[in-house]
Write a protein that holds these residues in place. Structure first.
Motif, PDB file in Angstrom:
ATOM      1  N   LYS A   1      30.842  42.969  27.894  1.00 60.10           N
ATOM      2  CA  LYS A   1      31.572  41.930  27.167  1.00 60.10           C
ATOM      3  C   LYS A   1      32.714  42.521  26.337  1.00 60.10           C
ATOM      4  O   LYS A   1      33.852  42.042  26.404  1.00 60.10           O
ATOM      5  N   ILE A   2      32.433  43.564  25.563  1.00 54.50           N
ATOM      6  CA  ILE A   2      33.490  44.101  24.700  1.00 54.50           C
ATOM      7  C   ILE A   2      34.577  44.810  25.498  1.00 54.50           C
ATOM      8  O   ILE A   2      35.714  44.877  25.054  1.00 54.50           O
ATOM      9  N   PHE A   3      34.236  45.312  26.683  1.00 54.20           N
ATOM     10  CA  PHE A   3      35.242  45.934  27.546  1.00 54.20           C
ATOM     11  C   PHE A   3      35.952  44.913  28.432  1.00 54.20           C
ATOM     12  O   PHE A   3      36.748  45.267  29.280  1.00 54.20           O
ATOM     13  N   ASN A   4      35.629  43.625  28.235  1.00 60.65           N
ATOM     14  CA  ASN A   4      36.258  42.532  28.982  1.00 60.65           C
ATOM     15  C   ASN A   4      36.044  42.666  30.496  1.00 60.65           C
ATOM     16  O   ASN A   4      36.969  42.498  31.289  1.00 60.65           O
ATOM     17  N   LEU A   5      34.813  42.951  30.867  1.00 57.73           N
ATOM     18  CA  LEU A   5      34.450  43.066  32.278  1.00 57.73           C
ATOM     19  C   LEU A   5      34.154  41.652  32.787  1.00 57.73           C
ATOM     20  O   LEU A   5      33.047  41.159  32.701  1.00 57.73           O
ATOM     21  N   THR A   6      35.180  41.011  33.277  1.00 58.37           N
ATOM     22  CA  THR A   6      35.101  39.609  33.670  1.00 58.37           C
ATOM     23  C   THR A   6      34.656  39.458  35.117  1.00 58.37           C
ATOM     24  O   THR A   6      34.491  40.431  35.844  1.00 58.37           O
ATOM     25  N   GLU A   7      34.512  38.213  35.520  1.00 61.33           N
ATOM     26  CA  GLU A   7      34.013  37.917  36.862  1.00 61.33           C
ATOM     27  C   GLU A   7      34.878  38.505  37.966  1.00 61.33           C
ATOM     28  O   GLU A   7      34.380  38.821  39.036  1.00 61.33           O
ATOM     29  N   GLU A   8      36.156  38.671  37.732  1.00 65.12           N
ATOM     30  CA  GLU A   8      37.049  39.187  38.778  1.00 65.12           C
ATOM     31  C   GLU A   8      36.658  40.590  39.237  1.00 65.12           C
ATOM     32  O   GLU A   8      37.002  40.994  40.339  1.00 65.12           O
ATOM     33  N   TYR A   9      35.921  41.336  38.414  1.00 68.42           N
ATOM     34  CA  TYR A   9      35.514  42.694  38.770  1.00 68.42           C
ATOM     35  C   TYR A   9      34.194  42.738  39.537  1.00 68.42           C
ATOM     36  O   TYR A   9      33.830  43.780  40.071  1.00 68.42           O
ATOM     37  N   GLN A  10      33.471  41.635  39.556  1.00 73.23           N
ATOM     38  CA  GLN A  10      32.178  41.583  40.253  1.00 73.23           C
ATOM     39  C   GLN A  10      32.428  41.468  41.748  1.00 73.23           C
ATOM     40  O   GLN A  10      32.949  40.472  42.224  1.00 73.23           O
ATOM     41  N   LYS A  11      32.019  42.494  42.502  1.00 70.13           N
ATOM     42  CA  LYS A  11      32.279  42.536  43.945  1.00 70.13           C
ATOM     43  C   LYS A  11      31.367  41.604  44.742  1.00 70.13           C
ATOM     44  O   LYS A  11      31.709  41.198  45.835  1.00 70.13           O
TER      45      LYS A  11
END
Length: 154
Positions: A130-140
């Motif tokens: 969350k704090i690194f802004n790992l959003t849905e676009e990175y989920q393969k």
């Protein structure tokens, strides 16, 4: 865009965010593998706990990986674990001895220890996401999209 640049180390976007220190990445991955390979806990129970925490922590990357928790209310063991995970995520300081007394109706001390360690580890992982802004676009491999999750909530 993530809040820090990806490292060259790691296989997944999450790993590339903690991969700036190879030793930490290796130990983190080793601990994660141990949770899934060397536990007496049911894998579906663990997945429902992971999903519950994903929504509590607001980690899009983790939310779209599996979607909302799915289990039957008649599965009391999973219900107790998920409820505890929700409480842990919202306010771990409110957990009392009485919660552990209830736990013992469904879990051994070994299982309680493993579950609490797992919840702590997943909680930390998702808060990093969350704090690194790992959003849905990175989920393969998403099983659902955030727009679908928002629609399901309404």
């Amino acid at each position: 865009m993530t809040t820090i640049e990806f490292a060259n180390n790691g296989n997944t976007p999450f790993e590339k965010l903690i991969g700036h220190n190879v030793q930490i990445l290796e130990k983190w991955n080793s601990l994660e593998e141990n949770f899934f390979e060397n536990t007496g806990l049911d894998s579906n129970l663990m997945e429902q706990v992971r999903r519950t925490l994903a929504f509590g922590n607001g980690c899009e990357y983790c939310m779209v990986k599996g979607g909302r928790p799915e289990f039957s209310d008649s599965d009391l063991k999973t219900s107790v674990a998920v409820s505890f995970a929700e409480l842990f995520c919202k306010d771990h300081r409110s957990i009392l001895k009485a919660h552990f007394d209830m736990f013992r109706e469904f879990f051994s001390d070994k299982e309680i220890s493993e579950l609490c360690a797992f919840i702590s580890f997943i909680n930390a992982s998702q808060k990093l996401g969350k704090i690194f802004n790992l959003t849905e676009e990175y989920q393969k491999n998403p099983v659902v999209r955030m727009e679908q999750l928002v629609l399901l909530k309404e």
